[in-house]
Design an enzyme around this catalytic site. Sequence first.
Site, PDB file in Angstrom:
ATOM      1  N   LYS A   1      54.719 -25.895  44.339  1.00 47.91           N
ATOM      2  CA  LYS A   1      53.876 -24.810  43.917  1.00 47.91           C
ATOM      3  C   LYS A   1      52.150 -25.260  43.679  1.00 47.91           C
ATOM      4  CE  LYS A   1      56.484 -22.798  40.816  1.00 47.91           C
ATOM      5  NZ  LYS A   1      57.450 -23.744  40.707  1.00 47.91           N
TER       6      LYS A   1
ATOM      7  N   ARG B   1      58.520 -14.482  37.280  1.00 45.10           N
ATOM      8  CA  ARG B   1      59.847 -15.145  36.981  1.00 45.10           C
ATOM      9  C   ARG B   1      60.944 -14.416  36.828  1.00 45.10           C
ATOM     10  NH1 ARG B   1      57.134 -20.314  36.062  1.00 45.10           N
ATOM     11  NH2 ARG B   1      58.360 -21.645  36.020  1.00 45.10           N
TER      12      ARG B   1
ATOM     13  N   ARG C   1      57.663 -36.996  38.417  1.00 50.75           N
ATOM     14  CA  ARG C   1      56.273 -36.421  38.594  1.00 50.75           C
ATOM     15  C   ARG C   1      55.494 -37.153  37.306  1.00 50.75           C
ATOM     16  NH1 ARG C   1      55.438 -30.282  38.351  1.00 50.75           N
ATOM     17  NH2 ARG C   1      56.618 -30.302  36.387  1.00 50.75           N
TER      18      ARG C   1
ATOM     19  N   ARG D   1      54.921 -34.894  31.913  1.00 54.76           N
ATOM     20  CA  ARG D   1      55.223 -33.599  31.268  1.00 54.76           C
ATOM     21  C   ARG D   1      56.596 -33.529  30.197  1.00 54.76           C
ATOM     22  NH1 ARG D   1      54.535 -28.575  35.228  1.00 54.76           N
ATOM     23  NH2 ARG D   1      56.391 -27.776  34.062  1.00 54.76           N
TER      24      ARG D   1
ATOM     25  N   ARG E   1      65.773 -25.596  33.615  1.00 51.50           N
ATOM     26  CA  ARG E   1      64.805 -25.105  34.152  1.00 51.50           C
ATOM     27  C   ARG E   1      65.357 -24.423  35.694  1.00 51.50           C
ATOM     28  NH1 ARG E   1      60.668 -29.496  34.140  1.00 51.50           N
ATOM     29  NH2 ARG E   1      59.577 -28.060  35.881  1.00 51.50           N
TER      30      ARG E   1
HETATM   31  P1  AP5 Z   1      54.588 -29.444  41.849  1.00 49.83           P
HETATM   32  O1  AP5 Z   1      53.628 -28.975  42.830  1.00 49.83           O
HETATM   33  O2  AP5 Z   1      54.079 -29.977  40.415  1.00 49.83           O
HETATM   34  O3  AP5 Z   1      55.659 -28.513  41.774  1.00 49.83           O
HETATM   35  P2  AP5 Z   1      55.642 -27.065  40.988  1.00 49.83           P
HETATM   36  O4  AP5 Z   1      56.393 -26.209  41.820  1.00 49.83           O
HETATM   37  O5  AP5 Z   1      54.345 -26.569  40.603  1.00 49.83           O
HETATM   38  O6  AP5 Z   1      56.416 -27.465  39.741  1.00 49.83           O
HETATM   39  P3  AP5 Z   1      56.407 -26.736  38.375  1.00 49.83           P
HETATM   40  O7  AP5 Z   1      57.281 -28.122  37.477  1.00 49.83           O
HETATM   41  O8  AP5 Z   1      55.056 -26.977  37.930  1.00 49.83           O
HETATM   42  O9  AP5 Z   1      57.138 -25.586  38.196  1.00 49.83           O
HETATM   43  P4  AP5 Z   1      57.860 -25.010  36.888  1.00 49.83           P
HETATM   44  O10 AP5 Z   1      57.972 -23.574  37.662  1.00 49.83           O
HETATM   45  O11 AP5 Z   1      58.985 -25.438  36.194  1.00 49.83           O
HETATM   46  O12 AP5 Z   1      56.688 -25.112  35.801  1.00 49.83           O
HETATM   47  P5  AP5 Z   1      55.565 -24.265  35.225  1.00 49.83           P
HETATM   48  O13 AP5 Z   1      54.647 -25.041  34.897  1.00 49.83           O
HETATM   49  O14 AP5 Z   1      55.148 -23.120  36.371  1.00 49.83           O
HETATM   50  O15 AP5 Z   1      55.185 -30.748  42.556  1.00 49.83           O
HETATM   51  C1  AP5 Z   1      56.347 -31.479  42.001  1.00 49.83           C
HETATM   52  C2  AP5 Z   1      56.418 -32.957  42.202  1.00 49.83           C
HETATM   53  O16 AP5 Z   1      56.789 -33.108  43.517  1.00 49.83           O
HETATM   54  C3  AP5 Z   1      55.110 -33.555  41.857  1.00 49.83           C
HETATM   55  O17 AP5 Z   1      55.258 -35.034  41.496  1.00 49.83           O
HETATM   56  C4  AP5 Z   1      54.382 -33.560  43.277  1.00 49.83           C
HETATM   57  O18 AP5 Z   1      53.482 -34.773  43.688  1.00 49.83           O
HETATM   58  C5  AP5 Z   1      55.797 -33.854  44.049  1.00 49.83           C
HETATM   59  N1  AP5 Z   1      55.914 -33.136  45.240  1.00 49.83           N
HETATM   60  C6  AP5 Z   1      55.039 -31.821  45.707  1.00 49.83           C
HETATM   61  N2  AP5 Z   1      55.186 -31.571  47.221  1.00 49.83           N
HETATM   62  C7  AP5 Z   1      56.083 -32.383  47.748  1.00 49.83           C
HETATM   63  C8  AP5 Z   1      56.518 -32.742  49.196  1.00 49.83           C
HETATM   64  N3  AP5 Z   1      56.381 -31.731  49.973  1.00 49.83           N
HETATM   65  N4  AP5 Z   1      57.386 -33.808  49.286  1.00 49.83           N
HETATM   66  C9  AP5 Z   1      57.445 -34.662  48.221  1.00 49.83           C
HETATM   67  N5  AP5 Z   1      57.229 -34.428  46.923  1.00 49.83           N
HETATM   68  C10 AP5 Z   1      56.214 -33.464  46.658  1.00 49.83           C
HETATM   69  O19 AP5 Z   1      56.145 -23.486  34.180  1.00 49.83           O
HETATM   70  C11 AP5 Z   1      56.575 -24.357  32.722  1.00 49.83           C
HETATM   71  C12 AP5 Z   1      57.177 -23.683  31.882  1.00 49.83           C
HETATM   72  O20 AP5 Z   1      56.237 -22.682  31.277  1.00 49.83           O
HETATM   73  C13 AP5 Z   1      58.372 -22.815  32.133  1.00 49.83           C
HETATM   74  O21 AP5 Z   1      59.759 -23.624  32.169  1.00 49.83           O
HETATM   75  C14 AP5 Z   1      58.322 -21.783  31.128  1.00 49.83           C
HETATM   76  O22 AP5 Z   1      58.687 -22.290  29.814  1.00 49.83           O
HETATM   77  C15 AP5 Z   1      56.855 -21.474  30.878  1.00 49.83           C
HETATM   78  N6  AP5 Z   1      56.475 -20.303  31.964  1.00 49.83           N
HETATM   79  C16 AP5 Z   1      55.679 -20.624  33.130  1.00 49.83           C
HETATM   80  N7  AP5 Z   1      55.252 -19.254  33.408  1.00 49.83           N
HETATM   81  C17 AP5 Z   1      56.264 -18.230  32.927  1.00 49.83           C
HETATM   82  C18 AP5 Z   1      56.501 -17.023  33.343  1.00 49.83           C
HETATM   83  N8  AP5 Z   1      55.953 -16.376  34.328  1.00 49.83           N
HETATM   84  N9  AP5 Z   1      57.320 -16.386  32.449  1.00 49.83           N
HETATM   85  C19 AP5 Z   1      57.694 -17.019  31.533  1.00 49.83           C
HETATM   86  N10 AP5 Z   1      57.820 -18.366  30.981  1.00 49.83           N
HETATM   87  C20 AP5 Z   1      56.902 -19.006  31.932  1.00 49.83           C
HETATM   88 MG    MG Z   2      53.319 -26.217  38.580  1.00 46.91          MG
END
Ligand code: AP5
Ligand code: MG
Length: 215
Positions: A16, A92, A126, A159, A170
């Site tokens: 994402k 979410r 990552r 991270r 997660r």
């Molecule tokens: P990346 O692009 O970083 O993936 P992502 O989908 O953004 O994953 P996140 O870990 O950021 O998602 P998340 O939902 O757990 O975390 P968030 O920060 O939103 O890609 C991942 C890896 O793969 C990278 O190394 C990249 O290089 C590689 N990659 C990408 N595409 C690829 C491909 N096609 N092939 C191979 N490799 C690839 O949330 C974190 C925390 O915040 C949550 O756990 C929660 O505690 C809180 N939070 C956030 N939003 C909310 C909400 N709405 N409600 C409640 N709590 C929330």
């Molecule tokens: Mg992300």
Amino acid sequence: MSGPRVLILGPPGAGKGTQSSNIADEFDVEHITTGDALRANKDMDISDMDTEYDTPREYMEAGDLVPDAVVNAIVEEALTSADGFVLDGYPRNLEQAEELEGMTDLDVILSLDVSREELVDRLTGRRVCDDCGANYHVEFNQPEEEGVCDECGGELIQRDDDNEESVNNRLDVFEENTLPVIEHYEDDDAFVAIDGEQTPDEVWADIEAAIEDAN
Ligand code: AP5
Ligand code: MG
Ligand code: ZN
């Protein structure tokens, strides 16, 4: 013309953040991401919102959801100043989806599909830039110089929630809370499923076409 209003859904590690950067650059829209917003404010005092913990940090390190009231307020504020946007990491759960419906319409709803096994590999490998937030991977997306950001020269770090225990939690939290959100949007005319297991460039080509089609 105002920019497209894009929602990007998918499990942790689906890409994402990686693809949202492309969307923001190519379509000149704002990248609204609750994860980055919360990471930048990990120690803000949320105790007046009647929460179990006093800051987002405890929830995030465990991989649990931060309470709805906190994230709803972040998104509501970000949306008021955005013309077009790509919304990443929200909604979410179904309660957040209902809130979002009261805040804005959406032109495209993208859903990145990736298997659980691949997600664990992506997340535990990552690395992110401590300065600009750019994403890398020790195997799939290496920087030119190990540990150093190609974009800004910043230090690449892991991270706090990219350890195996938090990653597994997660993914469980996603299956229980966020999968129903994806099912909720599936029948919407704006919904487009994207095969997120392709290479980043292939995923981007599909996304770009989907957004252009919707405009
Ligand atoms: P990346 O692009 O970083 O993936 P992502 O989908 O953004 O994953 P996140 O870990 O950021 O998602 P998340 O939902 O757990 O975390 P968030 O920060 O939103 O890609 C991942 C890896 O793969 C990278 O190394 C990249 O290089 C590689 N990659 C990408 N595409 C690829 C491909 N096609 N092939 C191979 N490799 C690839 O949330 C974190 C925390 O915040 C949550 O756990 C929660 O505690 C809180 N939070 C956030 N939003 C909310 C909400 N709405 N409600 C409640 N709590 C929330
Ligand atoms: Mg992300
Ligand atoms: Zn950087």
